[in-house]
Enzyme design. Structure first.
Site, PDB file in Angstrom:
ATOM      1  N   SER A  73      53.246  62.738  36.345  1.00 46.87           N
ATOM      2  CA  SER A  73      53.333  64.046  37.189  1.00 46.87           C
ATOM      3  C   SER A  73      53.346  63.563  38.681  1.00 46.87           C
ATOM      4  CB  SER A  73      51.783  64.625  37.104  1.00 46.87           C
ATOM      5  OG  SER A  73      51.553  64.950  36.147  1.00 46.87           O
ATOM      6  N   HIS A 108      59.565  65.226  32.585  1.00 44.83           N
ATOM      7  CA  HIS A 108      58.419  65.920  32.873  1.00 44.83           C
ATOM      8  C   HIS A 108      57.932  67.016  32.422  1.00 44.83           C
ATOM      9  CE1 HIS A 108      55.712  67.254  36.452  1.00 44.83           C
ATOM     10  NE2 HIS A 108      54.889  67.008  35.355  1.00 44.83           N
ATOM     11  N   GLU A 132      61.469  68.637  33.661  1.00 48.72           N
ATOM     12  CA  GLU A 132      62.241  68.130  34.741  1.00 48.72           C
ATOM     13  C   GLU A 132      62.737  66.815  34.125  1.00 48.72           C
ATOM     14  OE1 GLU A 132      59.844  69.902  38.494  1.00 48.72           O
ATOM     15  OE2 GLU A 132      59.082  68.128  37.389  1.00 48.72           O
ATOM     16  N   ASN A 146      55.795  70.418  41.149  1.00 46.02           N
ATOM     17  CA  ASN A 146      54.568  69.839  41.780  1.00 46.02           C
ATOM     18  C   ASN A 146      54.837  69.897  43.338  1.00 46.02           C
ATOM     19  OD1 ASN A 146      53.478  69.708  39.382  1.00 46.02           O
ATOM     20  ND2 ASN A 146      53.444  67.672  38.939  1.00 46.02           N
TER      21      ASN A 146
HETATM   22  C1  CAA Z   1      50.405  69.017  36.255  1.00 46.78           C
HETATM   23  C2  CAA Z   1      51.831  68.788  36.231  1.00 46.78           C
HETATM   24  O1  CAA Z   1      52.263  67.870  36.363  1.00 46.78           O
HETATM   25  C3  CAA Z   1      52.784  70.100  35.828  1.00 46.78           C
HETATM   26  C4  CAA Z   1      51.995  71.120  35.009  1.00 46.78           C
HETATM   27  O2  CAA Z   1      52.117  71.076  33.887  1.00 46.78           O
HETATM   28  S1  CAA Z   1      51.512  72.302  36.182  1.00 46.78           S
HETATM   29  C5  CAA Z   1      51.067  73.376  34.992  1.00 46.78           C
HETATM   30  C6  CAA Z   1      51.838  74.410  34.610  1.00 46.78           C
HETATM   31  N1  CAA Z   1      51.256  75.232  33.719  1.00 46.78           N
HETATM   32  C7  CAA Z   1      51.025  76.505  34.100  1.00 46.78           C
HETATM   33  O3  CAA Z   1      51.259  76.877  35.085  1.00 46.78           O
HETATM   34  C8  CAA Z   1      50.282  77.441  33.090  1.00 46.78           C
HETATM   35  C9  CAA Z   1      50.564  79.066  33.138  1.00 46.78           C
HETATM   36  N2  CAA Z   1      49.841  79.742  32.071  1.00 46.78           N
HETATM   37  C10 CAA Z   1      50.679  80.416  31.246  1.00 46.78           C
HETATM   38  O4  CAA Z   1      51.691  80.776  31.632  1.00 46.78           O
HETATM   39  C11 CAA Z   1      49.742  81.074  30.399  1.00 46.78           C
HETATM   40  O5  CAA Z   1      48.519  81.060  30.513  1.00 46.78           O
HETATM   41  C12 CAA Z   1      49.895  80.448  28.909  1.00 46.78           C
HETATM   42  C13 CAA Z   1      51.438  81.104  28.575  1.00 46.78           C
HETATM   43  C14 CAA Z   1      49.856  79.077  28.864  1.00 46.78           C
HETATM   44  C15 CAA Z   1      48.966  81.252  27.956  1.00 46.78           C
HETATM   45  O6  CAA Z   1      49.119  82.737  27.954  1.00 46.78           O
HETATM   46  P1  CAA Z   1      48.015  83.709  27.681  1.00 46.78           P
HETATM   47  O7  CAA Z   1      48.732  85.076  27.633  1.00 46.78           O
HETATM   48  O8  CAA Z   1      46.848  83.412  28.338  1.00 46.78           O
HETATM   49  O9  CAA Z   1      47.656  83.200  26.209  1.00 46.78           O
HETATM   50  P2  CAA Z   1      48.009  83.840  24.728  1.00 46.78           P
HETATM   51  O10 CAA Z   1      48.492  85.037  24.542  1.00 46.78           O
HETATM   52  O11 CAA Z   1      46.948  83.113  23.838  1.00 46.78           O
HETATM   53  O12 CAA Z   1      49.159  82.562  24.293  1.00 46.78           O
HETATM   54  C16 CAA Z   1      50.608  82.842  24.444  1.00 46.78           C
HETATM   55  C17 CAA Z   1      51.165  81.931  23.451  1.00 46.78           C
HETATM   56  O13 CAA Z   1      50.807  80.344  23.892  1.00 46.78           O
HETATM   57  C18 CAA Z   1      50.188  79.640  23.032  1.00 46.78           C
HETATM   58  N3  CAA Z   1      49.422  78.921  23.610  1.00 46.78           N
HETATM   59  C19 CAA Z   1      48.492  79.039  24.448  1.00 46.78           C
HETATM   60  N4  CAA Z   1      47.786  77.892  24.811  1.00 46.78           N
HETATM   61  C20 CAA Z   1      48.537  77.024  24.167  1.00 46.78           C
HETATM   62  C21 CAA Z   1      48.151  75.586  24.119  1.00 46.78           C
HETATM   63  N5  CAA Z   1      47.242  74.916  24.980  1.00 46.78           N
HETATM   64  N6  CAA Z   1      48.783  74.708  23.015  1.00 46.78           N
HETATM   65  C22 CAA Z   1      49.834  75.536  22.203  1.00 46.78           C
HETATM   66  N7  CAA Z   1      50.001  76.633  22.184  1.00 46.78           N
HETATM   67  C23 CAA Z   1      49.494  77.656  23.257  1.00 46.78           C
HETATM   68  C24 CAA Z   1      49.596  80.785  22.028  1.00 46.78           C
HETATM   69  O14 CAA Z   1      49.455  80.401  20.937  1.00 46.78           O
HETATM   70  C25 CAA Z   1      50.525  82.034  22.135  1.00 46.78           C
HETATM   71  O15 CAA Z   1      51.520  81.707  21.368  1.00 46.78           O
HETATM   72  P3  CAA Z   1      52.305  82.969  20.392  1.00 46.78           P
HETATM   73  O16 CAA Z   1      53.021  83.719  21.586  1.00 46.78           O
HETATM   74  O17 CAA Z   1      53.359  82.142  19.690  1.00 46.78           O
HETATM   75  O18 CAA Z   1      51.130  83.616  19.728  1.00 46.78           O
HETATM   76  N1  NDP Z   2      47.520  67.591  32.535  1.00 50.62           N
HETATM   77  C1  NDP Z   2      48.765  68.113  33.002  1.00 50.62           C
HETATM   78  O1  NDP Z   2      48.717  69.270  33.271  1.00 50.62           O
HETATM   79  C2  NDP Z   2      49.849  67.286  33.182  1.00 50.62           C
HETATM   80  C3  NDP Z   2      49.934  66.108  32.994  1.00 50.62           C
HETATM   81  N2  NDP Z   2      50.864  65.250  33.069  1.00 50.62           N
HETATM   82  C4  NDP Z   2      51.144  63.974  32.914  1.00 50.62           C
HETATM   83  O2  NDP Z   2      51.050  63.510  31.522  1.00 50.62           O
HETATM   84  C5  NDP Z   2      50.317  62.060  31.391  1.00 50.62           C
HETATM   85  C6  NDP Z   2      49.018  62.221  30.677  1.00 50.62           C
HETATM   86  O3  NDP Z   2      48.381  63.086  31.060  1.00 50.62           O
HETATM   87  P1  NDP Z   2      47.098  64.142  30.330  1.00 50.62           P
HETATM   88  O4  NDP Z   2      47.645  64.192  28.873  1.00 50.62           O
HETATM   89  O5  NDP Z   2      46.693  65.303  31.184  1.00 50.62           O
HETATM   90  O6  NDP Z   2      45.809  62.991  30.113  1.00 50.62           O
HETATM   91  P2  NDP Z   2      44.779  62.994  29.135  1.00 50.62           P
HETATM   92  O7  NDP Z   2      43.488  62.494  30.024  1.00 50.62           O
HETATM   93  O8  NDP Z   2      44.609  64.158  28.370  1.00 50.62           O
HETATM   94  O9  NDP Z   2      45.206  61.736  28.182  1.00 50.62           O
HETATM   95  C7  NDP Z   2      45.477  60.579  28.649  1.00 50.62           C
HETATM   96  C8  NDP Z   2      45.908  59.513  27.605  1.00 50.62           C
HETATM   97  O10 NDP Z   2      45.977  58.218  28.014  1.00 50.62           O
HETATM   98  C9  NDP Z   2      45.479  57.235  27.085  1.00 50.62           C
HETATM   99  N3  NDP Z   2      44.914  55.954  27.781  1.00 50.62           N
HETATM  100  C10 NDP Z   2      44.099  56.249  28.834  1.00 50.62           C
HETATM  101  N4  NDP Z   2      44.122  54.842  29.560  1.00 50.62           N
HETATM  102  C11 NDP Z   2      44.784  54.038  28.713  1.00 50.62           C
HETATM  103  C12 NDP Z   2      45.095  52.870  28.811  1.00 50.62           C
HETATM  104  N5  NDP Z   2      44.660  51.793  29.636  1.00 50.62           N
HETATM  105  N6  NDP Z   2      46.098  52.518  27.922  1.00 50.62           N
HETATM  106  C13 NDP Z   2      46.698  53.320  27.229  1.00 50.62           C
HETATM  107  N7  NDP Z   2      46.181  54.603  26.979  1.00 50.62           N
HETATM  108  C14 NDP Z   2      45.502  54.875  27.631  1.00 50.62           C
HETATM  109  C15 NDP Z   2      44.205  58.301  26.656  1.00 50.62           C
HETATM  110  O11 NDP Z   2      43.763  57.480  25.536  1.00 50.62           O
HETATM  111  P3  NDP Z   2      42.065  57.528  25.163  1.00 50.62           P
HETATM  112  O12 NDP Z   2      42.056  58.924  24.784  1.00 50.62           O
HETATM  113  O13 NDP Z   2      42.131  56.665  24.097  1.00 50.62           O
HETATM  114  O14 NDP Z   2      41.467  57.312  26.313  1.00 50.62           O
HETATM  115  C16 NDP Z   2      44.978  59.417  26.308  1.00 50.62           C
HETATM  116  O15 NDP Z   2      45.603  59.385  25.102  1.00 50.62           O
HETATM  117  C17 NDP Z   2      50.014  61.626  32.835  1.00 50.62           C
HETATM  118  O16 NDP Z   2      51.063  60.788  33.322  1.00 50.62           O
HETATM  119  C18 NDP Z   2      50.156  63.037  33.709  1.00 50.62           C
HETATM  120  O17 NDP Z   2      50.436  62.732  35.043  1.00 50.62           O
HETATM  121  C19 NDP Z   2      52.235  65.697  32.958  1.00 50.62           C
HETATM  122  C20 NDP Z   2      52.306  67.423  33.122  1.00 50.62           C
HETATM  123  C21 NDP Z   2      51.138  68.065  33.061  1.00 50.62           C
END
Ligand code: CAA
Ligand code: NDP
Length: 397
Positions: A235, A256, A268, A306
């Site tokens: 991320s 990504h 991405e 992001n």
């Molecule tokens: C941090 C980074 O580096 C980057 C990032 O990821 S930033 C974060 C980006 N993500 C977001 O912004 C999430 C935004 N959230 C959403 O759009 C909605 O909350 C959501 C689509 C995830 C869920 O929507 P909702 O209306 O609350 O839930 P719900 O109706 O139960 O789910 C919609 C569908 O998603 C599925 N779903 C929800 N959460 C799920 C999960 N964690 N895993 C798998 N499937 C999931 C459900 O099963 C459902 O599937 P169907 O339509 O096939 O039945």
């Molecule tokens: N959270 C988010 O919304 C998003 C996250 N990402 C990116 O995805 C990646 C994973 O994030 P996320 O899934 O949230 O993290 P989690 O905390 O859910 O999972 C982390 C994973 O990394 C493993 N891990 C931790 N330390 C080590 C290590 N020293 N060596 C090998 N494996 C290790 C963990 O293993 P164990 O369980 O055994 O500790 C686990 O499998 C990051 O790079 C994050 O930036 C990208 C998009 C969205």
């Protein structure tokens, strides 16, 4: 769409909150477009497919009108003196000549990408939130997936999570038992990285810590066959840094995904300085083959989403700290503009540790004082309140 515009024009506190948080986000999206970092189509698609927004930021500016957005930003700038609230020049120009971002769209004129590598076996490293979702995405799209975790229990956990997800699909009539078996048969879990030797592409989704990722990339370079693509879903870390840990920087790329990976359609595709054009095109084609929407960008903190999302999330925390609006009222105000989640709900989904890492990387790259992580974000992380994954974050679960 008109509903969102009307909601933002309201005079109640919710509308005020939404304007305070959305106007800087719109300004920053315009700045990103103006800088040439991404096309208007990719910026809008990124927020729609990555975060489930009903409309992209540039299309929203068009809907509200550049003049109204500029006036709102000028008022905010007069109040805060913060440079990020000063309307970017493209907005003032557009306000003056009534032009729109829609006029800059090139959608449809870009050729479909080709697969230049034969991809049959996909490797995934990690068993956490993202890794588990990424394994599911590839297996459901017909790829054999080899995934690696740090213990038998973690490897089994991925199988359990995917089985649960497939059962849910069956209960909703979207899959049958044969389809479920086919997906599960494509999965091979292992605790040994050597199991990745035959993978055509490996996507790593382990902890967001540069040293940990570099150690992994050195190992992948040693283990994976020549020509295998090495991708990271980081991320906030640099693709170039990961590439430099290998002797094959042309094959290293950012892929990504967004959380939850099986649901959010965006990927991405992030090219490092040495990533080959063939590899980038292959990864874009692979995204399409898994039903994802790829956007292209280069290696810069925050990439597209992001860099737009996290200053907004941080502003929401600062608004709560400064004006005392409750977390719930801010969440509700933003959901009233049709965002799927309020900012505090989303922070808890992402994980506050991951969010803090992203915000620090944005400040390091862009240098805006106003983007420094809110004190409350630092403190919830220090208290171990990381969000849904620990049962508590801004909200309690
Ligand atoms: C941090 C980074 O580096 C980057 C990032 O990821 S930033 C974060 C980006 N993500 C977001 O912004 C999430 C935004 N959230 C959403 O759009 C909605 O909350 C959501 C689509 C995830 C869920 O929507 P909702 O209306 O609350 O839930 P719900 O109706 O139960 O789910 C919609 C569908 O998603 C599925 N779903 C929800 N959460 C799920 C999960 N964690 N895993 C798998 N499937 C999931 C459900 O099963 C459902 O599937 P169907 O339509 O096939 O039945
Ligand atoms: N959270 C988010 O919304 C998003 C996250 N990402 C990116 O995805 C990646 C994973 O994030 P996320 O899934 O949230 O993290 P989690 O905390 O859910 O999972 C982390 C994973 O990394 C493993 N891990 C931790 N330390 C080590 C290590 N020293 N060596 C090998 N494996 C290790 C963990 O293993 P164990 O369980 O055994 O500790 C686990 O499998 C990051 O790079 C994050 O930036 C990208 C998009 C969205």
């Amino acid at each position: 769409m008109q509903e969102i515009v009307d909601q933002l024009a309201g005079s109640d506190r919710g509308a005020e909150i939404a304007r305070t948080l959305l106007l800087p986000y719109l300004n920053h999206a315009a700045t990103m477009y103006e800088s040439g970092y991404a096309t208007s189509d990719d910026i809008d698609a990124s927020m729609r497919f990555g975060c489930g927004y009903p409309i992209g930021p540039l299309a929203l500016i068009d809907a509200i009108g550049a003049k109204t957005v500029t006036t709102g930003l000028e008022a905010l700038f007069a109040e805060t003196g913060d440079e990020v609230h000063q309307p970017t020049s493209i907005l003032t120009t557009m306000a003056g000549n009534d032009s729109t971002f829609a006029q800059t769209s090139v959608a449809g004129s870009v050729a479909a990408p080709d697969l230049h590598h034969d991809i049959k076996v996909v490797g995934v490293v990690g068993t956490g939130t993202m890794a588990s979702g990424i394994v599911e995405v590839f297996a459901k799209s017909g790829y054999d997936v080899v995934y690696v975790g740090r213990g038998e229990d973690k490897v089994a956990g991925v199988l359990t999570a995917i089985t649960k997800s497939l059962d849910k699909a069956i209960s909703r009539g979207k899959l049958d038992e044969d389809g479920k078996s086919n997906v599960l048969d494509r999965l091979t879990g292992s605790t040994e990285r050597e199991a990745l030797a035959n993978a055509d592409i490996v996507v790593e989704a382990i902890a967001e810590d540069l040293d940990i990722k570099l150690e992994l990339f050195r190992d992948l370079d040693r283990i994976c066959k020549p020509g295998a693509i090495l991708a990271t879903t980081t991320s906030s870390l640099s693709i170039n840094d990961c590439a430099a840990a290998t002797k094959r920087p042309a094959d290293v790329i950012g892929m990504h995904f967004f959380n939850p990976a099986p649901v959010m359609k965006l990927v991405e595709v992030v090219s490092g300085a040495d990533t080959s054009a063939d590899v980038a095109e292959t990864v874009r084609a692979l995204c399409l083959a898994t039903g994802k929407h790829p956007v292209s960008c280069t290696d810069r903190a925050g990439f597209i989403v992001n860099a737009l999302l996290f200053p907004y999330l941080n502003d929401a925390i600062k608004l709560h700290e400064a004006d005392g609006d409750s977390l719930e009222s801010i969440d509700e105000a933003m959901k009233a503009t049709q965002l799927p989640l309020g900012p505090f709900q989303l922070l808890d989904v992402v994980g506050n540790d991951v969010s803090l890492a992203i915000e620090n990387s944005l400040v390091e790259t862009f240098g805006h004082e106003g983007w420094k992580p809110a004190a409350l974000l630092e403190s919830v992380v220090a208290e171990g309140k990381l969000g849904r994954k620990t049962g508590a974050g801004f909200h309690t679960y």
